[in-house]
Design an enzyme around this catalytic site. Structure first.
Site: not given
Ligand code: BGC
Length: 371
Positions: A96-97, A122, A196, A307, A335
């Site tokens: 995540n971010r 990520h 993922h 997520q 996730e």
């Molecule tokens: C995120 C998305 C992202 C995706 C692929 C997910 O875990 O929440 O925002 O686009 O991963 O990168």
């Protein structure tokens, strides 16, 4: 015929050309595909490139098998996929971010790779999804395990500390896939590992997932800003499209006018899992039922968050292993994780790992069927 529990090395997934990023030429020969099969015929395939789950074959209510995981049948496609969907991979060092790709530990600021607008996503440019892991078969009771290990360098993608990571996939005879994560570090750092996989319980490539019924055991979620960074609030889902406390089709409220849905282009948010006070073990986080096939996925986890991302960025350009297009919302990810941007959010559960401590989390994906 009764299948015996087995783990097989299917093939060398060696490639001929240097891919875009993330792999040294000397690593090519060590890329392999592993197959785990249980006594009921469920099959899970994993490659040690990115610790990616490439395939999950499970029965429907009549025993008909389908592959419910989006992905490819060759490693080059994983390396070169446009828009980096992270199909099936282990995401780290931080899933995540992280806002602006920065955090501070003990007064020292660390700058991470910025790869998602102005933010870190990520694990950075070459996250754990794009490296070659070591793989080893483990003998376990009532199942078969593949243990994957990777050591991230001190400073890799900007993170402090050498991080030794072990991810163990175990397929058991009750059609469960267990994922155990462990990590230790040489310096204080932030860790948030997740899986993922994009699921489509109708079978990968069979249209969108909007009619799958989802239940999330979560009465709150973490609203975000336009860059998908949490505001810090834990908001009640009650009365909003984010209320999945009772099962409903994924697509039922997805087009409602709601600023959070605009920011995410649909659902792309972290839910706060309801957990009895003091309980640190596995709790049910999500249940997904696909009405036509009767396939059911239940997810249990030790993590505080999940997520839910419903494939908003898929648009039909990627074609999967059976040649079918992965359409808009053609797969969903669930996730299990700590909340996004935890390193910069003092009120969120901490993701800090210090030398001498062991990071340890578990998530179990149970595959079942409903009448
Ligand atoms: C995120 C998305 C992202 C995706 C692929 C997910 O875990 O929440 O925002 O686009 O991963 O990168």
């Amino acid at each position: 015929m009764r299948y015996l529990m087995s783990l097989m090395i299917l093939s060398l997934w060696g490639i001929n050309s240097m891919a875009e990023a993330g792999i040294r030429e000397s690593d090519f020969d060590s890329i392999k595909l592993y197959e785990m099969k249980n006594a009921k015929g469920m099959v899970v395939k994993v490659t040690n490139y990115g610790a990616i789950i490439t395939s999950i074959q499970v029965p429907d209510r009549h025993g008909k098998m389908a592959d419910v995981a989006l992905g490819y049948d060759n490693v080059e496609s994983y390396m070169n996929a446009v828009d980096k969907p992270y199909f099936g991979s282990i995401v780290g060092r931080y899933g995540n971010r992280i806002a602006k790709g920065k955090f501070t530990i003990d007064g020292e600021e660390y700058k991470l790779a910025v790869n998602n607008g102005e933010n870190h996503l990520h694990g950075g440019v070459i996250g754990f999804d794009k490296v070659v892991w070591n793989a080893q078969e483990l003998k376990v009771k009532n199942g078969t395990s593949l243990q994957l290990t990777y050591t991230a360098k001190d400073g890799e993608e900007g993170y402090p500390g050498e991080l030794s990571v072990t991810v163990t996939y175990t397929l058991t005879n009750d059609n469960s896939l267990r994922v155990d994560y462990k990590a230790t570090t040489t310096k204080a750092t932030h860790v948030n590992l997740t899986q993922h996989t994009y699921f489509n319980l109708k079978g990968e490539g069979n249209g969108d997932i909007l009619d799958h019924e989802l239940m999330l055991n979560a009465s709150r979620y973490t609203p975000v800003d336009a860059g998908l960074i949490p505001t810090g609030e834990l908001a009640d889902v009650k009365g909003t499209p984010f209320d999945y406390t009772t099962a409903k089709p994924i697509g039922r409220d997805i087009n409602e006018a709601h600023q959070q849905l605009e920011f995410g282009g649909g659902f792309d948010h972290n839910w706060v899992i309801d957990r009895p006070e003091g309980n640190t073990g596995l709790v049910l986080a999500a249940r997904v039922t696909e009405p036509q096939s009767g396939r059911v996925l239940e997810i249990e986890t030790t993590e505080p968050g999940i997520q839910f991302y419903c494939g908003n960025f898929l648009d039909g350009r990627l074609k999967g292993k059976s040649g079918k297009e992965y359409v808009h919302r053609g797969g969903f990810c669930l996730e299990t994780q700590h909340y996004p941007d935890s390193p910069n959010q003092p009120n969120f559960p901490s993701t800090l790992l210090k030398p001498g401590e062991t990071y340890s989390t578990t998530t179990v994906f149970h595959f079942k069927t409903a009448k």
